[in-house]
Every structure is written in C-alpha cells, then in structure tokens.
Design an enzyme around this catalytic site. Structure first.
Site, PDB file in Angstrom:
ATOM      1  N   GLY A  13      -8.961 -18.863  18.505  1.00  0.00           N
ATOM      2  CA  GLY A  13      -7.832 -18.327  17.656  1.00  0.00           C
ATOM      3  C   GLY A  13      -6.646 -17.968  18.051  1.00  0.00           C
ATOM      4  O   GLY A  13      -5.715 -16.769  18.026  1.00  0.00           O
ATOM      5  N   TYR A 153     -14.945 -13.892   2.441  1.00  0.00           N
ATOM      6  CA  TYR A 153     -13.881 -13.361   3.229  1.00  0.00           C
ATOM      7  C   TYR A 153     -14.889 -12.000   4.080  1.00  0.00           C
ATOM      8  O   TYR A 153     -15.626 -12.146   4.805  1.00  0.00           O
ATOM      9  CB  TYR A 153     -12.544 -12.802   3.329  1.00  0.00           C
ATOM     10  CG  TYR A 153     -12.200 -11.867   4.786  1.00  0.00           C
ATOM     11  CD1 TYR A 153     -12.317 -13.443   5.902  1.00  0.00           C
ATOM     12  CD2 TYR A 153     -11.827 -11.151   5.096  1.00  0.00           C
ATOM     13  CE1 TYR A 153     -11.386 -12.282   6.901  1.00  0.00           C
ATOM     14  CE2 TYR A 153     -11.121 -10.172   5.907  1.00  0.00           C
ATOM     15  CZ  TYR A 153     -11.443 -10.790   7.158  1.00  0.00           C
ATOM     16  OH  TYR A 153     -10.322 -10.578   8.691  1.00  0.00           O
ATOM     17  N   PHE A 190      -1.800 -12.941   9.696  1.00  0.00           N
ATOM     18  CA  PHE A 190      -2.556 -13.166   8.477  1.00  0.00           C
ATOM     19  C   PHE A 190      -2.747 -12.518   7.325  1.00  0.00           C
ATOM     20  O   PHE A 190      -3.164 -14.228   6.724  1.00  0.00           O
ATOM     21  CB  PHE A 190      -3.718 -11.647   9.086  1.00  0.00           C
ATOM     22  CG  PHE A 190      -5.697 -11.764   9.011  1.00  0.00           C
ATOM     23  CD1 PHE A 190      -6.590 -12.345   8.942  1.00  0.00           C
ATOM     24  CD2 PHE A 190      -5.446 -10.935   7.563  1.00  0.00           C
ATOM     25  CE1 PHE A 190      -7.547 -12.731   8.630  1.00  0.00           C
ATOM     26  CE2 PHE A 190      -6.614 -10.778   6.948  1.00  0.00           C
ATOM     27  CZ  PHE A 190      -8.196 -12.061   7.095  1.00  0.00           C
TER      28      PHE A 190
END
Length: 223
Positions: A13, A153, A190
């Site tokens: 990432g 999540y 994000f």
C-alpha cells in the site's frame, strides 16, 4: 527504546497515505524499500524521488488469482528481508450493513484479509529460517470499536489484530517480532476512496505520525 534500522523493507500500500509516508521515511533513513502498490504512476513518482533506494512492485493485493504466486516470487528474490510493513487496506461505503453492495464487502475482504495473509505467508518462513525479522501489521481503531457503517471493514481490522496476536504466540523464540499498529483518523486518501470522492479529510498529519515512529529507529553500531 530504539530498534535497528532495517537494511531492506517491503511496504505494501505504498502509493498513498501511511504506506507512502512510511516508504519515504525508510528511504530517507537509508533503508532499501520494496514499494508495493497497484497504481503504476504513483510508483513511478516514488522511483523518481528515491531512485537509489526504492524498487517498485506493481501488484493489486485484491486480485486473488495472482497475489500469492507473485508474492512468493518476490520473497524468493528477496530472501533477506528485514522488515515487512503490511499496510495495504481499504474501506468501501458508509451506509448500514443492510444497504451495502456485496461486491464492496468482497473487495474489503480480498485486500484487507486475503491480501494480508498472502503477504505474511510468503515472507514469514524465510524470516523464521534466518532467525530474525520484523513484521508490522497496520490495523485500525475500527478493529477495536464498532460504529455505524463499520460492519465488514471493522471485522477485517479485527482480523488483523487477532492474526498479530496469534503470530506472536507461534513465533515466540524464533527471533521474529510482530507489531500491530492501529491508527485512528489520519490525513490520507482513505476517506476519499471509501466515500468515492464524497466526504471530508481528517486533520492529523500522516507524515507527522511516521516521523514520530521513525525516531525509534537507529543504525546498529559497528563493532
């Protein structure tokens, strides 16, 4: 407390947010970084900034059919990895569970759970064989505290925390250490990804957080 600065690190990432800031901080400190991400143009930008200390690795950790094989090949090519920062992850949607598209749930599990498993599974045996290494799993406060819209999540980030705890149990005495970081609100892309361009950015600075973390590193003394 300080820890030796790693010679070689993998950051997943690495094309945005915490991952990008971590890769940059490591490069600036003298570590050679394997920067893994799915966006080629972002990787190319990192290479331009750190041409001598960064190797780009283009890979989407949510692509189940290719992830494990690609990571296994990467581990074979870099058997002496000192540090693995498993940072890649995402959230999608902000509605209630009963209103969420199933494909959003699948994508979060593919990246946050399967992608993490594939990454750790590829590099862990070589760290154990060498008798040293550090693994940092980036979770979230969402894995600890429920909130409306957090459903899958939050569940994936609870997985990160529990995986870290169980890895520490298995790795006791091997010389391989596992740390779980659980950031809260941080200024990254994000929320833009999660809300598909609709929403506000939180204020705390990613670079400031990583600079604080970097202060714990040091080069090992010679002799």
């Amino acid at each position: 407390m300080t820890i030796p600065l790693p010679e070689t690190a993998l950051v997943t990432g690495a094309t945005a947010g915490i991952g990008e800031a971590t890769a940059a901080a490591l490069c600036e400190a003298g570590t050679h970084v394997l920067a893994l991400g799915r966006r080629r143009e972002r990787l190319e930008s990192l290479v331009q900034r750190y041409p001598d200390s960064l190797t780009p690795v283009e890979l989407d950790l949510g692509a189940r059919s290719q992830t494990h094989d690609a990571l296994s090949q990467l581990a074979e090519a870099h058997p002496n990895l000192d540090l693995l920062v498993a940072n890649a992850g995402l959230a999608l949607g902000r509605g209630a569970a009963q209103d969420a598209p199933f494909e959003d749930w699948e994508r979060m599990v593919d990246v946050n759970v399967h992608g993490l498993m594939a990454t750790v599974h590829a590099f862990l045996p070589k760290m154990v064989a060498r008798g040293k290494g550090d693994i940092i799993l980036v979770g979230s406060t969402a894995g600890e505290y429920p909130y409306p819209g957090g459903h899958v999540y939050g569940a994936t980030k609870s997985f990160v925390r529990q995986l870290g705890s169980n890895l520490r149990a298995d790795l006791l005495g091997t010389g391989v250490r596992v740390t779980v970081l659980e950031p809260g609100m941080t200024q990254t892309e994000f929320s833009e990804v999660r809300f598909k361009g609709i929403g506000r950015r939180p204020r705390p600075s990613t670079r400031a957080h990583v600079r604080c973390w970097r202060r714990t590193w040091r080069r090992p003394s010679s002799g």
